[in-house]
Design an enzyme around this catalytic site. Sequence first.
Site, PDB file in Angstrom:
ATOM      1  N   CYS A  65       0.846  -1.205   0.000  1.00  0.00           N
ATOM      2  CA  CYS A  65       0.000   0.000   0.000  1.00  0.00           C
ATOM      3  C   CYS A  65       0.877   1.250   0.000  1.00  0.00           C
ATOM      4  O   CYS A  65       1.501   1.580   1.019  1.00  0.00           O
ATOM      5  CB  CYS A  65      -0.908  -0.024   1.235  1.00  0.00           C
ATOM      6  SG  CYS A  65      -1.990   1.402   1.343  1.00  0.00           S
ATOM      7  N   CYS A 114      -0.439   4.231   2.152  1.00  0.00           N
ATOM      8  CA  CYS A 114      -0.277   3.965   3.593  1.00  0.00           C
ATOM      9  C   CYS A 114       1.177   4.086   4.038  1.00  0.00           C
ATOM     10  O   CYS A 114       1.474   4.638   5.088  1.00  0.00           O
ATOM     11  CB  CYS A 114      -0.739   2.551   3.933  1.00  0.00           C
ATOM     12  SG  CYS A 114      -2.235   2.037   3.105  1.00  0.00           S
ATOM     13  N   ASP A 115       2.090   3.541   3.248  1.00  0.00           N
ATOM     14  CA  ASP A 115       3.460   3.358   3.750  1.00  0.00           C
ATOM     15  C   ASP A 115       4.518   4.205   3.039  1.00  0.00           C
ATOM     16  O   ASP A 115       5.670   4.224   3.476  1.00  0.00           O
ATOM     17  CB  ASP A 115       3.851   1.874   3.617  1.00  0.00           C
ATOM     18  CG  ASP A 115       2.979   0.985   4.494  1.00  0.00           C
ATOM     19  OD1 ASP A 115       2.464   1.493   5.512  1.00  0.00           O
ATOM     20  OD2 ASP A 115       2.806  -0.195   4.172  1.00  0.00           O
TER      21      ASP A 115
HETATM   22  C1  LIG Z   1      -0.080  -3.849   4.233  1.00  0.00           C
HETATM   23  C2  LIG Z   1      -1.215  -2.874   4.279  1.00  0.00           C
HETATM   24  C3  LIG Z   1      -1.026  -1.689   4.955  1.00  0.00           C
HETATM   25  C4  LIG Z   1      -2.075  -0.762   5.026  1.00  0.00           C
HETATM   26  N1  LIG Z   1      -1.879   0.412   5.697  1.00  0.00           N
HETATM   27  C5  LIG Z   1      -2.889   1.318   5.776  1.00  0.00           C
HETATM   28  C6  LIG Z   1      -2.707   2.570   6.455  1.00  0.00           C
HETATM   29  O1  LIG Z   1      -1.633   2.865   6.979  1.00  0.00           O
HETATM   30  N2  LIG Z   1      -3.753   3.423   6.469  1.00  0.00           N
HETATM   31  C7  LIG Z   1      -4.972   3.136   5.874  1.00  0.00           C
HETATM   32  O2  LIG Z   1      -5.894   3.952   5.949  1.00  0.00           O
HETATM   33  N3  LIG Z   1      -5.157   1.968   5.227  1.00  0.00           N
HETATM   34  C8  LIG Z   1      -4.152   1.066   5.160  1.00  0.00           C
HETATM   35  N4  LIG Z   1      -4.330  -0.102   4.467  1.00  0.00           N
HETATM   36  C9  LIG Z   1      -5.652  -0.362   3.850  1.00  0.00           C
HETATM   37  C10 LIG Z   1      -6.639  -0.779   4.967  1.00  0.00           C
HETATM   38  O3  LIG Z   1      -6.045  -1.755   5.791  1.00  0.00           O
HETATM   39  C11 LIG Z   1      -7.905  -1.305   4.348  1.00  0.00           C
HETATM   40  O4  LIG Z   1      -8.452  -0.308   3.495  1.00  0.00           O
HETATM   41  C12 LIG Z   1      -8.949  -1.659   5.421  1.00  0.00           C
HETATM   42  O5  LIG Z   1      -8.437  -2.628   6.308  1.00  0.00           O
HETATM   43  C13 LIG Z   1     -10.213  -2.162   4.762  1.00  0.00           C
HETATM   44  O6  LIG Z   1     -11.100  -2.593   5.755  1.00  0.00           O
HETATM   45  P1  LIG Z   1     -12.216  -3.684   5.438  1.00  0.00           P
HETATM   46  O7  LIG Z   1     -12.919  -3.907   6.729  1.00  0.00           O
HETATM   47  O8  LIG Z   1     -12.981  -3.279   4.258  1.00  0.00           O
HETATM   48  O9  LIG Z   1     -11.422  -4.995   4.978  1.00  0.00           O
HETATM   49  P2  LIG Z   1     -10.334  -5.893   5.719  1.00  0.00           P
HETATM   50  O10 LIG Z   1      -9.471  -5.084   6.593  1.00  0.00           O
HETATM   51  O11 LIG Z   1      -9.707  -6.683   4.635  1.00  0.00           O
HETATM   52  O12 LIG Z   1     -11.210  -6.859   6.637  1.00  0.00           O
HETATM   53  C14 LIG Z   1     -12.016  -7.865   6.080  1.00  0.00           C
HETATM   54  C15 LIG Z   1     -12.267  -8.929   7.131  1.00  0.00           C
HETATM   55  O13 LIG Z   1     -13.198  -9.871   6.626  1.00  0.00           O
HETATM   56  C16 LIG Z   1     -12.779 -11.181   6.955  1.00  0.00           C
HETATM   57  N5  LIG Z   1     -13.336 -12.107   5.981  1.00  0.00           N
HETATM   58  C17 LIG Z   1     -13.060 -12.178   4.651  1.00  0.00           C
HETATM   59  N6  LIG Z   1     -13.777 -13.154   4.069  1.00  0.00           N
HETATM   60  C18 LIG Z   1     -14.524 -13.724   5.044  1.00  0.00           C
HETATM   61  C19 LIG Z   1     -15.459 -14.796   5.061  1.00  0.00           C
HETATM   62  N7  LIG Z   1     -15.789 -15.472   3.946  1.00  0.00           N
HETATM   63  N8  LIG Z   1     -16.028 -15.133   6.249  1.00  0.00           N
HETATM   64  C20 LIG Z   1     -15.704 -14.449   7.384  1.00  0.00           C
HETATM   65  N9  LIG Z   1     -14.825 -13.435   7.422  1.00  0.00           N
HETATM   66  C21 LIG Z   1     -14.239 -13.057   6.271  1.00  0.00           C
HETATM   67  C22 LIG Z   1     -11.266 -11.087   6.900  1.00  0.00           C
HETATM   68  O14 LIG Z   1     -10.671 -12.129   7.678  1.00  0.00           O
HETATM   69  C23 LIG Z   1     -11.006  -9.711   7.495  1.00  0.00           C
HETATM   70  O15 LIG Z   1     -10.861  -9.740   8.895  1.00  0.00           O
HETATM   71  C24 LIG Z   1      -3.321  -1.050   4.401  1.00  0.00           C
HETATM   72  C25 LIG Z   1      -3.496  -2.255   3.726  1.00  0.00           C
HETATM   73  C26 LIG Z   1      -2.460  -3.160   3.656  1.00  0.00           C
HETATM   74  C27 LIG Z   1      -2.674  -4.458   2.933  1.00  0.00           C
END
Ligand SMILES: Cc1cc2nc3c(=O)[nH]c(=O)nc-3n(C[C@H](O)[C@H](O)[C@H](O)COP(=O)(O)OP(=O)(O)OC[C@H]3O[C@@H](n4cnc5c(N)ncnc54)[C@H](O)[C@@H]3O)c2cc1C
Length: 324
Positions: free
Chosen positions: A138, A141-142
């Site tokens: 990302c 983010c980083d």
């Molecule tokens: C390495 C990295 C660093 C990042 N750093 C930043 C940052 O510094 N600042 C920032 O704003 N954003 C950052 N991001 C982006 C940010 O993390 C994401 O935008 C955010 O986490 C999205 O949230 P979400 O809840 O949509 O999805 P996710 O965080 O992906 O959460 C989805 C959840 O659903 C669960 N899940 C998936 N499928 C299923 C299923 N079939 N059954 C049950 N559970 C399931 C997963 O296990 C997970 O816990 C980063 C991303 C990455 C990869």
Amino acid sequence: MGQNFEHEVVIVGAGPAGMCAAMYTGRAMLDAVVLERGFPGGELLNTELVEDYPGFETILGSELAQKFQDHAVKFGAAFKTGITVDGVRKRADGMFETVTDSGDTYVSPAVIITAGGTPVKLGVPGELEYAGKGVSYCAICDGAFFRNHTIAVVGGGDAAVEEADFLTRYASKVYVIHRRHELRASKILQQRLFENPKTEMIWDTAVEKVEGDGQGLVNSLQLRNLKTNAQRNLAVTGLFVFIGFKPNSGIVKGHVDHDEMGYIKTDVNMQTNIPGLFAAGDLRAQLTRQVTTAVGDATTAAIAAEKYLKARKDRAAQGGGVAA
Ligand SMILES: Cc1cc2nc3c(=O)[nH]c(=O)nc-3n(C[C@H](O)[C@H](O)[C@H](O)COP(=O)(O)OP(=O)(O)OC[C@H]3O[C@@H](n4cnc5c(N)ncnc54)[C@H](O)[C@@H]3O)c2cc1C
């Protein structure tokens, strides 16, 4: 033999979006359950430091995740972990069935899907060991952690090329490593990259290993030229991998509108083409994917779900059908 559970709202996934939706459904006094396949936190658990979440200049990803969960629980949210959702379907009577890997079925009139997505990994030694310690997926983010560093980007599509260009705001030098001798990215992005004096292409080359400095940080990459088979080491302190991102939308992909990449399409209220089924966060088709956008989506989705349930109850009280 699986069990049946009934709730007003089922939330799939406990990342930032799921936990925020749970906080709002809790505040709305709805009976909601969050189903999470792993531990609450989502991608925050793979993030060392978050520096762009308003109100926290710097916070550990894991700490922010814990705060989100505590906040949701404070308002009465119920979390069930270690449960993978296999599919979500709407019945003819308007109720949803959320089926899990244990064979249990969660029946509810509304579902919010916040299952996020997963960056595609290179799958080479050192990659996961140094994730968050030099290896990132990302740039927004980083990127700022690599001010005046020499870093590398892997990939050849739009994301890789656009982010490599973006990263030159911070890094003094950005190598772009690609397996072929031609990029897949759009021509205009390529042109911008090639004209940027801080970038340098490394063609026909694969990263074979990420190596560290002995103190837990990345200091070089082992590369192989796929045409000549020659190996060499490249001194960099950061590696950004942009070889794809997969939305976890398979649980509804067959019957819910999505774009060509698999991201779920919604209206402005985060509702999908199926009434009562909402989507929020990284698996939604949208411009950017951050913690702030995930919680923004989730706020809208939870409030829209509350309104949907109220309208449904009002219809039932007036003697109308509830199936929408
Ligand atoms: C390495 C990295 C660093 C990042 N750093 C930043 C940052 O510094 N600042 C920032 O704003 N954003 C950052 N991001 C982006 C940010 O993390 C994401 O935008 C955010 O986490 C999205 O949230 P979400 O809840 O949509 O999805 P996710 O965080 O992906 O959460 C989805 C959840 O659903 C669960 N899940 C998936 N499928 C299923 C299923 N079939 N059954 C049950 N559970 C399931 C997963 O296990 C997970 O816990 C980063 C991303 C990455 C990869």
